[in-house]
Design a protein around this motif. Structure first.
Motif, short mmCIF file in Angstrom:
data_model
loop_
_atom_site.label_atom_id
_atom_site.label_comp_id
_atom_site.label_asym_id
_atom_site.label_seq_id
_atom_site.Cartn_x
_atom_site.Cartn_y
_atom_site.Cartn_z
N ALA A 62 0.83 -1.20 0.00
CA ALA A 62 0.00 0.00 0.00
C ALA A 62 0.87 1.26 0.00
N MET A 63 1.98 1.26 0.75
CA MET A 63 2.88 2.41 0.73
C MET A 63 3.46 2.64 -0.66
N VAL A 65 2.11 1.75 -3.56
CA VAL A 65 1.05 2.23 -4.46
C VAL A 65 0.73 3.69 -4.20
N VAL A 66 0.62 4.08 -2.95
CA VAL A 66 0.33 5.48 -2.62
C VAL A 66 1.48 6.38 -3.07
N GLY A 67 2.70 5.94 -2.90
CA GLY A 67 3.84 6.72 -3.38
C GLY A 67 3.82 6.87 -4.88
N TYR A 68 3.49 5.80 -5.59
CA TYR A 68 3.39 5.88 -7.05
C TYR A 68 2.28 6.83 -7.47
N MET A 69 1.15 6.79 -6.78
CA MET A 69 0.05 7.69 -7.11
C MET A 69 0.45 9.14 -6.88
N ALA A 70 1.14 9.42 -5.80
CA ALA A 70 1.58 10.80 -5.51
C ALA A 70 2.56 11.30 -6.56
N TYR A 73 0.66 11.92 -9.85
CA TYR A 73 -0.13 13.15 -9.77
C TYR A 73 0.77 14.36 -9.93
#
Length: 89
Positions: A62-63, A65-70, A73
């Protein structure tokens, strides 16, 4: 018994005092090979701490994936901000 003093070059960033920060940064290896080695050490540290464990959870992935999303963006923000609805007068 006290621990032996560690040279500034061998200290981790979190162990460096504010007055020693300039000396510590000056001792880093900023060649392409040194930067690549730092990223490799970071990857293996992350992998061994969150992914390569006996009883793992969703936290490590999850970390990532969230890092990739940030990062995605941030890379696309210039295009996204032009797509806002504007009020024309």
């Amino acid at each position: 018994m006290a621990d032996r003093p560690v040279p500034i070059v061998e200290k981790r960033l979190m162990d460096v005092k504010l007055g020693e920060l300039g000396t510590w940064i000056g001792a880093r290896d900023f060649t392409p090979n040194g930067i690549f080695a730092a990223f490799r050490r970071g990857y293996f540290r992350y992998y061994n701490k969150y992914i390569n464990v006996k009883k793992g959870g969703i936290g490590g992935i999850a970390m990532m994936v969230v890092g990739y999303m940030a990062i995605s963006y941030r890379w696309e923000y210039d295009h996204i901000k032009h797509d806002r609805w504007r009020k024309y007068h």
